[in-house]
Design an enzyme around this catalytic site. Structure first.
Site, mmCIF file in Angstrom:
data_model
loop_
_atom_site.group_PDB
_atom_site.id
_atom_site.type_symbol
_atom_site.label_atom_id
_atom_site.label_comp_id
_atom_site.label_asym_id
_atom_site.label_seq_id
_atom_site.Cartn_x
_atom_site.Cartn_y
_atom_site.Cartn_z
ATOM 1 N N LYS A 11 -30.318 52.118 1.486
ATOM 2 C CA LYS A 11 -31.736 52.026 1.154
ATOM 3 C C LYS A 11 -32.623 52.234 2.393
ATOM 4 C CE LYS A 11 -31.473 49.103 -2.942
ATOM 5 N NZ LYS A 11 -31.961 47.841 -3.516
ATOM 6 N N PHE A 59 -42.989 45.690 -11.947
ATOM 7 C CA PHE A 59 -42.585 45.882 -10.547
ATOM 8 C C PHE A 59 -41.970 47.253 -10.279
ATOM 9 C CE2 PHE A 59 -39.201 43.553 -12.753
ATOM 10 C CZ PHE A 59 -38.103 44.395 -12.554
ATOM 11 N N ARG A 87 -18.870 45.877 -3.800
ATOM 12 C CA ARG A 87 -19.811 44.845 -4.227
ATOM 13 C C ARG A 87 -19.510 43.513 -3.532
ATOM 14 N NH1 ARG A 87 -23.321 46.395 -7.819
ATOM 15 N NH2 ARG A 87 -23.690 44.346 -8.713
ATOM 16 N N THR A 93 -27.062 40.499 -4.971
ATOM 17 C CA THR A 93 -28.216 41.393 -4.870
ATOM 18 C C THR A 93 -29.338 40.771 -4.048
ATOM 19 O OG1 THR A 93 -27.658 42.367 -7.005
ATOM 20 C CG2 THR A 93 -29.897 42.705 -6.221
ATOM 21 N N ARG A 104 -25.320 42.066 2.916
ATOM 22 C CA ARG A 104 -26.661 41.583 2.575
ATOM 23 C C ARG A 104 -26.969 40.261 3.268
ATOM 24 N NH1 ARG A 104 -25.909 43.536 -3.593
ATOM 25 N NH2 ARG A 104 -26.848 45.613 -3.367
ATOM 26 N N ASN A 114 -32.347 45.039 0.588
ATOM 27 C CA ASN A 114 -31.005 44.459 0.526
ATOM 28 C C ASN A 114 -29.898 45.450 0.912
ATOM 29 O OD1 ASN A 114 -30.923 46.061 -1.759
ATOM 30 N ND2 ASN A 114 -30.507 44.379 -3.182
ATOM 31 N N HIS A 117 -27.655 50.022 -2.497
ATOM 32 C CA HIS A 117 -27.368 49.975 -3.929
ATOM 33 C C HIS A 117 -25.902 50.347 -4.067
ATOM 34 C CE1 HIS A 117 -27.265 50.921 -8.191
ATOM 35 N NE2 HIS A 117 -26.586 51.997 -7.827
#
Length: 141
Positions: A11, A59, A87, A93, A104, A114, A117
């Site tokens: 990200k 949002f 993950r 998340t 994270r 974070n 993805h």
């Protein structure tokens, strides 16, 4: 154990903070293998498709603005049980809830800022890989 290929998006926070190498190194240290990698700017259309499950939420414009802040790095990683392992390496998340030792927990800030993805199932990974990589851009050898 099944060999899987999963999609990861580095990200804008990862790109801005120049953490891409550090994040990639942690995935590779776990034995995952790069099958595709590219930097790209995300269009409104691509983001609407990718986030279609929240496109009607108030949002959503904030997500689009954040994801277009910088280019992102799209990564196809392969390995045994790659989806779950990625993950687990990322952690929850919400970075505020992610334990130290996860990407994270170590590098993220909140729900949006974070780090990455990552696909959450084999079906999602298949769809997302096709969304972010053209035919011939994910390699198997």
């Amino acid at each position: 154990m099944a060999t899987e290929t999963t999609l990861i998006l580095f990200k804008p926070d990862t790109v801005e903070k120049n953490l891409s190498g550090k994040v990639l190194e942690r995935f590779l240290a776990e034995g995952l293998v790069i099958r595709g990698i590219k930097m790209m700017t995300l269009s409104d259309e691509l983001l609407a498709e990718h986030y279609s499950h929240v496109a009607d939420k108030p949002f959503f414009p904030e997500i689009v603005a954040f994801m277009q802040k910088t280019p992102v790095i799209a990564l196809a990683l392969e390995g045994e049980e790659a989806i779950g392992r990625v993950r687990d390496l990322l952690g929850p998340t919400n970075s505020k809830e992610a334990p130290a030792g996860t990407l994270r927990g170590d590098l993220g800030e909140d729900m949006m800022t974070n780090v990455c993805h990552a696909s959450d199932s084999p079906e999602t990974a298949d769809a997302e890989l096709k969304r972010f990589f053209n035919e011939g851009e994910v390699f198997s050898f």
